[in-house]
Design an enzyme around this catalytic site. Sequence first.
Site, PDB file in Angstrom:
ATOM      1  N   LYS A   1      17.393  37.825  40.306  1.00 24.43           N
ATOM      2  CA  LYS A   1      16.264  37.648  41.223  1.00 24.43           C
ATOM      3  C   LYS A   1      16.420  38.586  42.426  1.00 24.43           C
ATOM      4  CE  LYS A   1      13.887  34.213  44.066  1.00 24.43           C
ATOM      5  NZ  LYS A   1      13.827  32.798  44.510  1.00 24.43           N
TER       6      LYS A   1
ATOM      7  N   GLU B   1      28.320  40.783  40.836  1.00 24.91           N
ATOM      8  CA  GLU B   1      28.777  40.718  39.440  1.00 24.91           C
ATOM      9  C   GLU B   1      27.776  41.436  38.524  1.00 24.91           C
ATOM     10  OE1 GLU B   1      28.314  38.105  41.454  1.00 24.91           O
ATOM     11  OE2 GLU B   1      29.897  36.598  41.246  1.00 24.91           O
TER      12      GLU B   1
ATOM     13  N   GLY C   1      16.282  30.482  41.428  1.00 26.07           N
ATOM     14  CA  GLY C   1      17.101  30.985  40.317  1.00 26.07           C
ATOM     15  C   GLY C   1      17.405  29.916  39.293  1.00 26.07           C
ATOM     16  N   ARG C   2      17.791  28.712  39.757  1.00 20.30           N
ATOM     17  CA  ARG C   2      18.183  27.645  38.824  1.00 20.30           C
ATOM     18  C   ARG C   2      16.976  26.982  38.174  1.00 20.30           C
ATOM     19  NH1 ARG C   2      19.616  26.874  43.970  1.00 20.30           N
ATOM     20  NH2 ARG C   2      18.622  25.219  45.199  1.00 20.30           N
TER      21      ARG C   2
ATOM     22  N   GLU D   1      23.963  22.714  43.224  1.00 18.92           N
ATOM     23  CA  GLU D   1      23.458  23.776  44.111  1.00 18.92           C
ATOM     24  C   GLU D   1      22.172  23.314  44.807  1.00 18.92           C
ATOM     25  OE1 GLU D   1      22.073  28.081  42.949  1.00 18.92           O
ATOM     26  OE2 GLU D   1      24.192  28.169  43.491  1.00 18.92           O
TER      27      GLU D   1
ATOM     28  N   HIS E   1      37.845  12.705  22.789  1.00 15.93           N
ATOM     29  CA  HIS E   1      39.239  13.124  22.553  1.00 15.93           C
ATOM     30  C   HIS E   1      39.763  13.973  23.706  1.00 15.93           C
ATOM     31  CE1 HIS E   1      38.677  11.735  18.400  1.00 15.93           C
ATOM     32  NE2 HIS E   1      37.450  12.226  18.550  1.00 15.93           N
TER      33      HIS E   1
ATOM     34  N   LYS F   1      30.402  35.154  49.726  1.00 13.11           N
ATOM     35  CA  LYS F   1      29.980  36.523  49.392  1.00 13.11           C
ATOM     36  C   LYS F   1      30.278  37.465  50.559  1.00 13.11           C
ATOM     37  CE  LYS F   1      26.082  35.153  46.403  1.00 13.11           C
ATOM     38  NZ  LYS F   1      24.596  35.177  46.273  1.00 13.11           N
TER      39      LYS F   1
END
Length: 531
Positions: free
Chosen positions: A200, A206, A259-260, A345, A376, A494
């Site tokens: 966005k 990254e 974004g999410r 978030e 498990h 950041k």
Amino acid sequence: MQKIYWDLLKKNHEESKRRRIETLFESDESRFRKFSLKIEDLYFDYSKTNIDPITLSNLIKFAENSEIMKNVDAMFNGDKINVTENRSVLHTALRNFQTRNFNNLDLINKKLQVRFKSISNFCNHIRSGKKKSCSGDYFTDVVNIGIGGSELGPKLVTSALSEYHDGPKIHFVSNIDSSDINKIVKKLDPRKTLFVVSSKSFTTIETIYNAKTAIEWVCSKLGSDGMKHFVAVCASKEKALDLGVFEENIFEFEEWVGGRFSVWGPIGLPVMLAIGLNQFSEFLEGASQIDYHFKNEEASKNLPITLALIGFWHSTICNYPSRAILPYETKLQYLPTYLQQLDMESNGKSVNLKGESISYPTAPVIWGQIGTNSQHAFFQFLHQSNQIIPCEFLLGANCIDDGYYEKHHLQLIINCLAQSEALMLGIKKEETFERQRNLHHYCHGNRPSTILVYKQLTPKILGKLLALFEHRTFVEGLLWNVNSFDQWGVELGKKLATKLTEHFNKKNQKQNFSNSTLNLLYEIRKLKNNG
Ligand code: F6P
């Protein structure tokens, strides 16, 4: 007015401490029906929680007095409810512009129509081979480069709908750890690989590092023509052009899509490429149906509101610090991670909408794993530790694989229900002695769980599930009186990373870092240099 219900709910919680969940069934044999909701092909059972009729009534009145529906209308109408960024919140428009124009956003819907047609054409041309690579090959592989909401949604949906794939193979690269991109590109042919750079902001370090590495990998083999293999999905076209992406390969979305919350639009391009536009439209239709339900159903029959009230009850009133997400469906393996970003978030905050500090617990820690694997891994903890963790099971009534596997699926259903039963009943202390056992076999029981059953994992039902969780997050944020649509907390790390990079590159040695960070950096450099 809110305080009245808050105090009443605290009183209800004190009362609930003096009873076990199973006793609620003894006092009301129709409890299962009263504490469950059926919305077409979804069935939500919350009867195995310690919520009695009085508590449920107070929760619903609390919701009604929180002006939930007024805020829901405000969101759908494009009001700037993201108050700290002065933005609308209109991810719902991305899935309604074709079918239900109930937000009356004509100009926006027209723009979305044009954009959807453009990305649909691109997708169809890639899938059909009408649009080929610069070497004349079909694109057989697509690599999505993105992180957070620019990966989690597409990765979850692509994986969940693996039975519907009939397009290029989709891969995901996100971490700046080079093994992420290296493990993918070393097995691919640059002549047949399309890269979707999803971001966005188009500034996420990254994604930019990985995109530039991918460009080097492709163009070192195919020359500058290799840039035809790059698509950008962003809210900032200029930055995509600066990276060298051709304008016709840039698909934009608006700042009012968080974004999410973005898988419904161009960020969903990897899903469109994998399953095609017909199935993607089914995915959007499922979400649109939940939007309609959410916007029009009264609180007591409203599934997102009910989920949110239960979440609020467990996190804020009962003070349970976390919530376990347990999908009994391998194809939903990425759902817990997706919900971690969606919930933590959105609502991992401690300042309210007026800018005042909050003292009560808001979002719980979200974690989980598919069943039956989680049985498990950590069910020992869930049954015998001293911590109570509300468990949220998801279960498909039908498996999407062919009928041969029915015996497997029956065991999946049985195990899910058995665990929910065991969490409620436990093994009483006197039982352990009757069985000549010792207290090591004692299971507390009285541990709340809910089960959301869906008919089977189709694109439409997956769209319903994700829209349901989005709206639950929104309503929980309203109940906690926080802004669910900003994420200022991610900025500090950041900024410090940028400063530490300058320090590491000796561009600015005056940065004030802690003694431990600087000394550890020194020791790491020594280890690097010694090999
Ligand atoms: O985690 C912070 C965040 O901004 C998320 O909200 C977002 O989904 C992710 O980073 C990636 O951001 P972008 O899509 O701008 O690269």
